[in-house]
Design a protein around this motif. Structure first.
Motif, PDB file in Angstrom:
ATOM      1  N   SER A 415     -39.725 -22.926 -40.995  1.00  0.00           N
ATOM      2  CA  SER A 415     -40.982 -23.305 -41.640  1.00  0.00           C
ATOM      3  C   SER A 415     -42.175 -23.114 -40.711  1.00  0.00           C
ATOM      4  CB  SER A 415     -40.919 -24.776 -42.073  1.00  0.00           C
ATOM      5  OG  SER A 415     -40.896 -25.629 -40.928  1.00  0.00           O
ATOM      6  N   GLY A 416     -41.905 -22.973 -39.404  1.00  0.00           N
ATOM      7  CA  GLY A 416     -42.998 -22.890 -38.445  1.00  0.00           C
ATOM      8  C   GLY A 416     -43.553 -24.252 -38.060  1.00  0.00           C
ATOM      9  N   HIS A 417     -42.974 -25.320 -38.597  1.00  0.00           N
ATOM     10  CA  HIS A 417     -43.405 -26.678 -38.262  1.00  0.00           C
ATOM     11  C   HIS A 417     -42.594 -27.209 -37.082  1.00  0.00           C
ATOM     12  CE1 HIS A 417     -44.949 -27.526 -42.624  1.00  0.00           C
ATOM     13  NE2 HIS A 417     -45.582 -26.542 -42.031  1.00  0.00           N
ATOM     14  N   GLY A 418     -43.042 -28.345 -36.547  1.00  0.00           N
ATOM     15  CA  GLY A 418     -42.221 -29.092 -35.626  1.00  0.00           C
ATOM     16  C   GLY A 418     -41.168 -29.862 -36.405  1.00  0.00           C
ATOM     17  N   ILE A 419     -40.181 -30.393 -35.689  1.00  0.00           N
ATOM     18  CA  ILE A 419     -39.116 -31.178 -36.318  1.00  0.00           C
ATOM     19  C   ILE A 419     -38.986 -32.503 -35.581  1.00  0.00           C
ATOM     20  CG2 ILE A 419     -36.663 -31.316 -36.884  1.00  0.00           C
ATOM     21  CD1 ILE A 419     -36.538 -28.299 -36.788  1.00  0.00           C
ATOM     22  N   LEU A 420     -38.906 -33.585 -36.341  1.00  0.00           N
ATOM     23  CA  LEU A 420     -38.592 -34.892 -35.781  1.00  0.00           C
ATOM     24  C   LEU A 420     -37.216 -35.305 -36.292  1.00  0.00           C
ATOM     25  CD1 LEU A 420     -39.218 -37.514 -34.255  1.00  0.00           C
ATOM     26  CD2 LEU A 420     -40.295 -38.379 -36.357  1.00  0.00           C
ATOM     27  N   LEU A 421     -36.224 -35.356 -35.401  1.00  0.00           N
ATOM     28  CA  LEU A 421     -34.913 -35.873 -35.752  1.00  0.00           C
ATOM     29  C   LEU A 421     -34.965 -37.392 -35.611  1.00  0.00           C
ATOM     30  CD1 LEU A 421     -32.549 -33.318 -33.952  1.00  0.00           C
ATOM     31  CD2 LEU A 421     -33.431 -33.266 -36.283  1.00  0.00           C
ATOM     32  N   ASP A 422     -34.797 -38.071 -36.727  1.00  0.00           N
ATOM     33  CA  ASP A 422     -34.969 -39.526 -36.795  1.00  0.00           C
ATOM     34  C   ASP A 422     -33.747 -40.127 -37.485  1.00  0.00           C
ATOM     35  OD1 ASP A 422     -36.000 -42.080 -36.839  1.00  0.00           O
ATOM     36  OD2 ASP A 422     -37.411 -41.704 -38.473  1.00  0.00           O
ATOM     37  N   PRO A 423     -32.597 -40.196 -36.789  1.00  0.00           N
ATOM     38  CA  PRO A 423     -31.336 -40.541 -37.452  1.00  0.00           C
ATOM     39  C   PRO A 423     -31.315 -41.932 -38.069  1.00  0.00           C
ATOM     40  CG  PRO A 423     -31.082 -40.529 -35.068  1.00  0.00           C
ATOM     41  CD  PRO A 423     -32.416 -39.922 -35.359  1.00  0.00           C
ATOM     42  N   ALA A 424     -32.061 -42.863 -37.512  1.00  0.00           N
ATOM     43  CA  ALA A 424     -32.055 -44.229 -38.049  1.00  0.00           C
ATOM     44  C   ALA A 424     -33.267 -44.507 -38.927  1.00  0.00           C
ATOM     45  CB  ALA A 424     -31.999 -45.231 -36.897  1.00  0.00           C
ATOM     46  N   ASP A 425     -34.013 -43.467 -39.276  1.00  0.00           N
ATOM     47  CA  ASP A 425     -35.237 -43.643 -40.080  1.00  0.00           C
ATOM     48  C   ASP A 425     -36.172 -44.682 -39.467  1.00  0.00           C
ATOM     49  OD1 ASP A 425     -34.807 -41.731 -42.071  1.00  0.00           O
ATOM     50  OD2 ASP A 425     -33.484 -43.070 -43.175  1.00  0.00           O
ATOM     51  N   THR A 426     -36.287 -44.598 -38.154  1.00  0.00           N
ATOM     52  CA  THR A 426     -37.113 -45.567 -37.426  1.00  0.00           C
ATOM     53  C   THR A 426     -38.585 -45.189 -37.414  1.00  0.00           C
ATOM     54  OG1 THR A 426     -35.220 -46.005 -35.976  1.00  0.00           O
ATOM     55  CG2 THR A 426     -37.386 -46.731 -35.192  1.00  0.00           C
ATOM     56  N   PHE A 427     -38.881 -43.868 -37.476  1.00  0.00           N
ATOM     57  CA  PHE A 427     -40.229 -43.415 -37.191  1.00  0.00           C
ATOM     58  C   PHE A 427     -40.954 -42.846 -38.411  1.00  0.00           C
ATOM     59  CE2 PHE A 427     -37.851 -43.102 -33.193  1.00  0.00           C
ATOM     60  CZ  PHE A 427     -38.663 -43.858 -32.360  1.00  0.00           C
ATOM     61  N   ALA A 428     -40.515 -43.205 -39.615  1.00  0.00           N
ATOM     62  CA  ALA A 428     -41.140 -42.660 -40.818  1.00  0.00           C
ATOM     63  C   ALA A 428     -42.619 -43.010 -40.879  1.00  0.00           C
ATOM     64  CB  ALA A 428     -40.414 -43.169 -42.056  1.00  0.00           C
ATOM     65  N   ARG A 429     -42.951 -44.252 -40.582  1.00  0.00           N
ATOM     66  CA  ARG A 429     -44.358 -44.664 -40.660  1.00  0.00           C
ATOM     67  C   ARG A 429     -45.183 -44.020 -39.554  1.00  0.00           C
ATOM     68  NH1 ARG A 429     -47.444 -47.856 -38.015  1.00  0.00           N
ATOM     69  NH2 ARG A 429     -45.697 -48.654 -36.771  1.00  0.00           N
ATOM     70  N   VAL A 430     -44.633 -43.969 -38.342  1.00  0.00           N
ATOM     71  CA  VAL A 430     -45.383 -43.405 -37.220  1.00  0.00           C
ATOM     72  C   VAL A 430     -45.656 -41.919 -37.439  1.00  0.00           C
ATOM     73  CG1 VAL A 430     -45.302 -42.900 -34.750  1.00  0.00           C
ATOM     74  CG2 VAL A 430     -44.455 -45.085 -35.604  1.00  0.00           C
TER      75      VAL A 430
END
Length: 478
Positions: A415-430
């Motif tokens: 996609s050309g985007h960055g990727i955030l691997l967030d296995p525990a769904d901790t950083f959705a808001r941030v």
């Protein structure tokens, strides 16, 4: 502005960059002084890290479908590294430069981007808003940024009067694309007692299924001025000197003389002008490191220019191109100089050199040494200097094959985007305010939280301080 980015030079570096900018939605003009694409195979192999990057863009499978591109065993100074091909998920492939250029040309054309040829750069000026380039055919182009990918004799570098320190060429060797008979398939590097040597690398097969090879010849009396053409008789004589009567030349397709010059530009960025590939660094062609390093220059720079054009790049982002890639280029020059010394390019048969090579050859049989050299030569040892490298082993390195598996991560990077691997769904808001630039992957990633840049490098990992990392690499939130 005629375009956002003007790329001067339509070789592997320039076309890799053009593809990155195309994916980023940046208007791009690609020019070259040649009237048609070169049919010379100046390089013959693609390293593991470059293969990973092509896979991340969805280009690896169609590239390998263009012909027979076998896996090759690496070497260091002509010393085989048998464990090299098993070290990384994507081992080295024999893909000649001419094939890569043809593949990229067709790929870019399918997306509406065609190289403008017969454009020889003769003038360059920049101001606070852009760059003006003037060509010998009378064309003038105005762009926000300009990238020099115009090779070792870069017109852009000359017009910038950019410092290009290093060692001048003191000798030449001969490189040729050939068909041979009588070659032992396991033969790679061969020396004789007089110091004459030959190196052979597979280049796949031609349309008739005949084996092509890259032949490199050197030794006493073989250093001739670059402008003297290489003849078939010279190649035959070189083969007989090293191999005797058992190897014969069937066809000479292309030949040139290469110097051992080793130089690197002092600054990769000059205002709105950037240098990449051979325009930024030149050295002996060992391990296809020139082509691969140039393509990786482009992969590092492309997404950053895209961010700058779209207006969300942090102030210091474009400066990280020099900070990250200049040390990589310097490291390549160092390993090439070390290899040329151990290989005795001049054929001196210096006893000190022979003794050093004998000891190094014995050391190179150790698995740990082979792994180190494999990482060094493949581009997988790169670790960019960035915040977090002091405290986390993953930061600054290519994204590892963890959690989702490499294929899934590579698909996401298309996609050309960055990727955030967030296995525990901790950083959705941030991470939410950066969702137009960073794709968050939640449950299912069996790994620790990790932020991956569009070029596939980890720029944050752990559990704390994600927001500063997002701002550092992806700018202000929406």
């Amino acid at each position: 502005m005629d375009t956002d980015v003007l790329i001067v030079g339509a070789g592997p570096t320039g076309m890799t960059l053009a593809n990155e900018l195309l994916m980023a939605g940046v208007s791009t003009v690609l020019v070259d002084k040649l009237s048609q694409r070169s049919d010379l195979s100046k390089a013959g192999g693609v390293q593991s890290r470059t293969l990973e990057a092509l896979d991340q863009r969805g280009l690896l499978e169609p590239l390998l479908a263009t012909g027979d591109h076998p896996v090759t065993t690496g070497h260091f100074a002509g010393i085989p590294l048998p464990l090299h091909s098993n070290r990384h998920r994507l081992p080295w492939r024999s893909v000649p430069q001419v094939v890569i250029e043809g593949f990229f040309e067709q790929h870019l054309a399918a997306h509406g981007l065609h190289a403008r040829r017969d454009h020889e750069l003769v003038g360059l000026a920049q101001d606070d808003n852009g760059v003006t380039a003037t060509f010998a055919n009378g064309v003038t182009l105005r762009s926000r940024y300009l990238v020099a990918a115009d090779g070792a004799h870069s017109a852009v570098r000359s017009l910038l009067r950019a410092g290009f320190p290093g060692q001048p060429g003191t000798l030449t060797i001969t490189a040729a694309d050939v068909r041979l008979s009588g070659v032992d398939p396991s033969t790679s590097h061969t020396w004789n007692e007089d110091g004459h040597w030959a190196a052979l690398f597979p280049l796949g097969t031609d349309p008739q299924g005949r084996q092509l090879r890259r032949l490199v010849l050197g030794g006493p009396g073989r250093s001739l001025p670059r402008e003297i053409p290489v003849t078939e008789d010279e190649i035959r004589h070189g083969l007989s000197t090293v191999f005797g009567t058992r190897v014969h030349l069937l066809e000479l397709r292309y030949a040139r003389r290469i110097t051992n010059a080793s130089r690197q530009v002092e600054q990769y960025r000059h205002g709105r002008v950037f240098l990449a590939g051979d325009a930024a660094h030149v050295h002996l062609p060992l391990g296809a490191q020139g082509m691969n390093t140039g393509m990786q220059d482009a992969l590092n720079l492309g997404w950053k220019l895209g961010a700058a054009v779209h207006g969300w790049a942090p102030k210091s982002l474009l400066d990280t191109y020099h900070a990250e890639r200049h040390p990589v280029g310097a490291a390549v020059l160092r390993n090439v100089r070390a290899q040329s010394l151990l290989m005795d390019w001049a054929g001196t048969r210096d006893p000190d050199v022979l003794a050093a090579r004998e000891i190094f050859t014995a050391m190179a049989q150790l698995p740990d040494v082979q792994h180190h050299l494999a990482d060094l030569m493949s581009g997988m040892a790169i670790r960019y200097p960035m915040p977090g490298t002091e405290t986390h082993p993953l930061v600054g390195r290519p994204a590892p094959d963890l959690g989702l598996g490499p294929a899934r991560v590579h698909e996401l990077l298309r996609s050309g985007h960055g990727i955030l691997l967030d296995p525990a769904d901790t950083f959705a808001r941030v991470a939410g305010p950066w969702s137009d630039r960073v794709d968050r992957v939640g449950q299912g990633a069996d790994t620790e939280p990790m932020l991956i840049r569009p070029d596939g490098y980890v720029c944050w990992a752990g559990a704390d301080d994600l927001e500063p990392a997002l701002a550092r690499w992806f700018g202000e939130p929406r």
